[in-house]
Design an enzyme around this catalytic site. Structure first.
Site, mmCIF file in Angstrom:
data_model
loop_
_atom_site.group_PDB
_atom_site.id
_atom_site.type_symbol
_atom_site.label_atom_id
_atom_site.label_comp_id
_atom_site.label_asym_id
_atom_site.label_seq_id
_atom_site.Cartn_x
_atom_site.Cartn_y
_atom_site.Cartn_z
ATOM 1 C CE LYS A 185 -3.489 2.620 2.370
ATOM 2 N NZ LYS A 185 -4.441 2.806 3.430
ATOM 3 C CD GLU A 193 9.383 -6.102 6.974
ATOM 4 O OE1 GLU A 193 9.245 -4.940 6.531
ATOM 5 O OE2 GLU A 193 8.859 -6.492 8.029
ATOM 6 N N GLY A 212 -4.825 -1.450 4.693
ATOM 7 C CA GLY A 212 -4.016 -2.592 4.266
ATOM 8 C C GLY A 212 -4.685 -3.930 4.531
ATOM 9 N NE ARG A 213 -6.450 -3.591 10.672
ATOM 10 C CZ ARG A 213 -5.763 -2.456 10.792
ATOM 11 N NH1 ARG A 213 -4.617 -2.322 10.151
ATOM 12 N NH2 ARG A 213 -6.205 -1.458 11.512
ATOM 13 C CD GLU A 272 -1.880 -4.366 11.223
ATOM 14 O OE1 GLU A 272 -0.745 -4.865 11.347
ATOM 15 O OE2 GLU A 272 -2.334 -4.039 10.112
ATOM 16 C CG HIS A 293 -5.690 -35.848 16.743
ATOM 17 N ND1 HIS A 293 -6.051 -37.042 17.333
ATOM 18 C CD2 HIS A 293 -6.600 -35.618 15.761
ATOM 19 C CE1 HIS A 293 -7.114 -37.529 16.705
ATOM 20 N NE2 HIS A 293 -7.481 -36.679 15.749
ATOM 21 C CE LYS A 350 5.715 -1.299 9.870
ATOM 22 N NZ LYS A 350 4.789 -0.562 9.033
HETATM 23 O O1 F6P Z 1 3.191 -3.232 9.682
HETATM 24 C C1 F6P Z 1 1.819 -3.209 9.534
HETATM 25 C C2 F6P Z 1 1.383 -2.889 8.146
HETATM 26 O O2 F6P Z 1 1.338 -1.521 7.969
HETATM 27 C C3 F6P Z 1 0.039 -3.536 7.861
HETATM 28 O O3 F6P Z 1 -1.016 -2.800 8.319
HETATM 29 C C4 F6P Z 1 0.080 -3.689 6.385
HETATM 30 O O4 F6P Z 1 -0.875 -4.597 5.936
HETATM 31 C C5 F6P Z 1 1.510 -4.158 6.211
HETATM 32 O O5 F6P Z 1 2.236 -3.428 7.161
HETATM 33 C C6 F6P Z 1 2.084 -3.950 4.836
HETATM 34 O O6 F6P Z 1 2.105 -2.616 4.487
HETATM 35 P P1 F6P Z 1 2.252 -2.168 2.987
HETATM 36 O O7 F6P Z 1 1.119 -2.729 2.227
HETATM 37 O O8 F6P Z 1 2.261 -0.677 3.002
HETATM 38 O O9 F6P Z 1 3.565 -2.721 2.484
#
Ligand code: F6P
Length: 498
Positions: free
Chosen positions: A185, A191, A244-245, A330, A361, A472
């Protein structure tokens, strides 16, 4: 300080589940709701007419209907960030201009899919989707649940910055037949950008003269994607107001739309839209997300439950618990209200779970006899996903239903306490008729709206996530050597890097 409505709720003391069933022959119908091919059975929870009335009065005091309309009208319900939360507009339910904009962006997605299918980017057999959190969990769930019979594309969703994850995909895929999809987003997530850079190198080293020619970006920050090197014709934007979520309905769903087909993607949106309309229009006691949230709050606020467990009794839904972890924790894992004051009560419980029957199990011992009271949710599908002998599916479902029955009934054993089951342990069941795109869309929208109701009743903003920022920032500062850590952390860094 509790408001008068919370006092009434905190005083609720329903009898044991079996008594509730004995006293009310209509209990199954009273706490059962059918929407969009999904049956919600909340009868094995401790909800009563009295509890529902108490929560309805809290909902009124918290202006649930006003806030729900504000959500759908595209008002700035995400108050701490001053913006709307318009995931429902992606499925046709929202402010007219937002629905129109979402439709136009979907049309761009579709055009790019058509172009890829016509081999405009060369032959594609593999999709390498890179993203994390909301930019990975949704597409991964959709493709894993619905793509088992699709063989046009092989898809890998890579989220972890651990190079082992990327190497696994590199080992499976041919770089000259791979489409690299970068989903972020913000287009700033470290990462994702590191994984994307390594994947681009792999494309280049694997014989693609123009590796950027095989890259697609899914983002609400199109300028950043272009700056990174993605051709703007292959940047699929989505609105900043889609969290994002909550973003699998937007261009973030691109790999699912490509791998499952556009018709399936549209059906998923339609199923979610049907759930939205139900959520918007049904009275509280007949409203699946609202009733589920009432039960959630009963267990956290009255019974002090700290976790809730979801078990998917269907291999195709094995990723559902991890999807729900981000959605629920979140969104509602907060300590302050929307206005900054302390919430003063428990917020989101810990979401966890697994797959049935495997989990029986492993963790069910604690559910049946442990000291924690854990509301359990079963998600099962009536129509089998496999083509084997009927026995497999029959056993799967019977196990699912028997677990709910056993948790509730328990079994006394005065002679041998180790073999006694206390019973009166709550569960809810969602029985899906057929697991298709429409039903999965409705299921996910149900969870989203239930999360929203929980937030409104607690007075918190489910649409920000500042809690993830501090760690972060510190990781970034550590990378730049610019932070004095505590002695333990400094020691660990020294041990790892010398
Ligand atoms: O670290 C949390 C977050 O901001 C989430 O809310 C989001 O889904 C994820 O990181 C990834 O963010 P982006 O889509 O900006 O890479």
């Amino acid at each position: 300080m509790s408001s008068p409505d919370w006092h009434v709720i905190e005083a609720l003391d329903p009898p044991p589940l079996q008594t509730l069933f004995a006293e009310d022959p209509d209990r199954v119908a009273r706490f059962g709701i059918d929407v969009a091919g999904l049956h919600f059975d909340w009868s094995k929870t401790h909800l009563t007419a009295e509890a529902v009335a108490a929560f309805e009065s809290l909902a009124k005091a918290q202006d649930l209907s006003g806030k729900r309309e504000a959500l759908f009208r595209g008002e700035a319900v995400n108050v701490t960030e001053g913006r709307a939360a318009e995931h429902s507009a992606e499925r046709g339910e929202g402010a007219e201009d937002s629905v129109t904009r979402a439709g136009l962006l979907h049309a761009r997605m579709r055009a790019l899919i058509d172009a890829i299918e016509m081999e405009a980017l060369g032959p594609i057999a593999h999709i390498l989707h890179i993203g994390i959190g909301g930019s990975a969990l949704g597409p991964d769930l959709l493709i894993d649940a619905l793509g088992r019979d699709e063989d046009r594309y092989e898809v890998a969703v890579v989220s972890n910055v651990d190079g082992c994850a990327l190497e696994e995909a590199f080992a499976r895929f041919d770089p000259t037949a791979t489409l690299l999809v970068i989903a972020s987003k913000t287009f700033t997530t470290t990462e994702t950008l590191l994984n994307a850079t390594s994947a681009l190198d792999w494309l280049r080293d694997g014989g693609n003269e123009d590796p950027y020619g095989r890259v697609i970006a899914l983002t609400a920050a199109p300028d950043k994607a272009v700056e990174w090197g993605v051709d703007e014709t292959r940047v699929l934007p989505f609105a900043e107001s889609v969290g994002g979520r909550y973003s699998l309905w937007s261009s973030i769903g691109f790999p699912a739309a490509l791998a499952l087909g556009w018709a399936a993607f549209e059906e998923m949106l339609e199923g979610a839209g049907e759930m939205d309309r139900h959520f918007r229009l049904a009275a509280a006691h007949e409203n699946a997300p609202v009733l589920a949230a009432f039960a959630d709050l009963f267990y956290t606020q009255v019974k002090g439950c700290e976790t809730r467990a979801t078990f998917a009794y269907d291999e195709r839904l094995r990723l559902l618990p991890s999807y729900l972890q981000q959605l629920e924790m979140e969104s509602n894992g907060k300590s302050v209200r929307s206005d900054g004051r302390p919430v003063g009560r428990a917020t989101a419980p810990i979401t966890w779970g697994g797959v049935g029957t495997d989990a029986q199990h492993a963790v069910f011992q604690l559910l049946h006899q442990g000291t924690h009271l854990i509301p359990v949710e079963f998600v099962a599908v009536a129509e089998p996903g496999d083509a084997l002998d009927d026995d497999h599916h029959r056993q799967l479902l019977l196990n699912c239903f028997a677990q709910g029955a056993a948790l509730m009934a328990g079994r006394a054993n005065d002679a041998d306490p180790a073999r006694a089951y206390p019973g009166n342990r709550p569960s809810a069941t969602i029985l899906i008729e057929t697991l298709d795109a429409r039903a999965l869309g409705a299921l996910i929208a149900f969870y989203e709206q239930r999360t929203f109701v929980n937030a409104v009743l607690l007075g918190i903003n489910p649409f920000d996530q500042f809690g993830v920022e501090l760690g972060k920032e510190m990781a970034k500062a550590a990378g730049q050597g610019g932070l004095d850590f505590d002695a333990s952390t400094t020691d660990l860094i020294m041990r790892a890097f010398g």
